[in-house]
Motif scaffolding. Sequence first.
Motif, mmCIF file in Angstrom:
data_model
loop_
_atom_site.group_PDB
_atom_site.id
_atom_site.type_symbol
_atom_site.label_atom_id
_atom_site.label_comp_id
_atom_site.label_asym_id
_atom_site.label_seq_id
_atom_site.Cartn_x
_atom_site.Cartn_y
_atom_site.Cartn_z
ATOM 1 N N THR A 153 -43.608 44.396 2.861
ATOM 2 C CA THR A 153 -43.575 44.772 1.459
ATOM 3 C C THR A 153 -44.187 43.637 0.642
ATOM 4 O OG1 THR A 153 -41.422 43.764 1.044
ATOM 5 C CG2 THR A 153 -41.433 46.034 1.867
ATOM 6 N N ILE A 154 -44.412 43.870 -0.633
ATOM 7 C CA ILE A 154 -44.998 42.835 -1.475
ATOM 8 C C ILE A 154 -44.061 41.640 -1.608
ATOM 9 C CG2 ILE A 154 -44.166 43.830 -3.658
ATOM 10 C CD1 ILE A 154 -46.936 43.040 -4.855
ATOM 11 N N ASP A 155 -42.754 41.875 -1.649
ATOM 12 C CA ASP A 155 -41.802 40.762 -1.730
ATOM 13 C C ASP A 155 -41.780 39.964 -0.427
ATOM 14 O OD1 ASP A 155 -41.038 41.260 -4.365
ATOM 15 O OD2 ASP A 155 -39.448 42.651 -3.755
ATOM 16 N N GLU A 156 -41.876 40.665 0.685
ATOM 17 C CA GLU A 156 -41.923 39.965 1.976
ATOM 18 C C GLU A 156 -43.196 39.136 2.100
ATOM 19 O OE1 GLU A 156 -39.308 43.113 4.694
ATOM 20 O OE2 GLU A 156 -41.473 43.383 4.451
ATOM 21 N N ALA A 157 -44.304 39.662 1.585
ATOM 22 C CA ALA A 157 -45.561 38.901 1.611
ATOM 23 C C ALA A 157 -45.446 37.656 0.744
ATOM 24 C CB ALA A 157 -46.715 39.785 1.140
ATOM 25 N N ALA A 158 -44.819 37.791 -0.411
ATOM 26 C CA ALA A 158 -44.664 36.649 -1.307
ATOM 27 C C ALA A 158 -43.864 35.530 -0.665
ATOM 28 C CB ALA A 158 -43.990 37.103 -2.605
ATOM 29 N N ALA A 159 -42.846 35.898 0.114
ATOM 30 C CA ALA A 159 -41.970 34.903 0.733
ATOM 31 C C ALA A 159 -42.481 34.404 2.075
ATOM 32 C CB ALA A 159 -40.566 35.499 0.907
ATOM 33 N N PHE A 160 -43.496 35.058 2.639
ATOM 34 C CA PHE A 160 -43.920 34.756 4.005
ATOM 35 C C PHE A 160 -44.367 33.308 4.201
ATOM 36 C CE2 PHE A 160 -46.073 35.146 8.036
ATOM 37 C CZ PHE A 160 -45.303 36.083 8.717
ATOM 38 N N PRO A 161 -45.112 32.701 3.257
ATOM 39 C CA PRO A 161 -45.544 31.313 3.483
ATOM 40 C C PRO A 161 -44.397 30.309 3.619
ATOM 41 C CG PRO A 161 -46.907 32.347 1.807
ATOM 42 C CD PRO A 161 -45.758 33.271 2.054
ATOM 43 N N GLU A 162 -43.185 30.705 3.236
ATOM 44 C CA GLU A 162 -42.046 29.798 3.365
ATOM 45 C C GLU A 162 -41.654 29.573 4.821
ATOM 46 O OE1 GLU A 162 -38.893 31.420 1.043
ATOM 47 O OE2 GLU A 162 -40.072 31.499 -0.816
#
Length: 274
Positions: A153-162
Amino acid sequence: MTNLVTATELADLIAAEAVRVLDVRWQLGRTDGRREYLTGHIPGAVFVDVEKDLSRSGDPAEGRHPLPSTEQVQEAARRWGLDDGDAVVVYDDASGISAARAWWLLSHGGVDVRVLDGGWAAWKAAGGDAESGSAEYTPGMITLTDVSGDSLTIDEAAAFPEHGVLLDVRAAERFRGEVEPMDPIAGHIPGAVNLPTTVHIGEDGTLRGADELRANFAAVGVNGDTPVATYCGSGLTAAHTALVLAEAGIDAKIFHGSWSAWSNTPGRPIATGA
């Protein structure tokens, strides 16, 4: 198990009547590849419409090629004449970049599917036969499992670099935010790193060797030990990098909404530069 076949291997499979072939020709700026398909295609190949069969209509915030439902892909696969247990080879005229979308969806749906390495150009270079017009086939009764696996999802993509490496596989100038020919805002998702999918393709349109592929990924921190996900402009090219990663022995997830979804969603931060 490799996810690719050579033109020679495909010719042998066709001769043995042991494969179903799908023509997935599509390129940016071209409505579809149907005209090219009708002009000439691999004998027996069925045309696949990327826009209608492998994506769906949606809100701009879902991106230009939203992920289709399992039911939509299954209905299309039955129209293509696929049955349970069929071995499938997909190809295009873009070094596998559009065919990879079909590979991703069908493989997640439980289909034994491979991509013709080098596509239509490799088939012609190998002296493969061609036919024109539409192939005749009987509708099939294939049943697919959930095609949405490993999708972010877009939220998962946003958090992925962490916790992993988020690969932006577009051209470097689009990643840096210098140009944006398709979407409303230029730039990239904060924390993403750039590795254009074109670096994996040799001059003849086939994938480069496994050692070179692994070196490409290692240079941006992808070595199989860290989670990795891909995105592009509209979600199609991201599947090609996922295919390349699979050939290098690395599993990947895809943010199918990609930059087109991110840049059309108000409030999402935008990064620019290298």
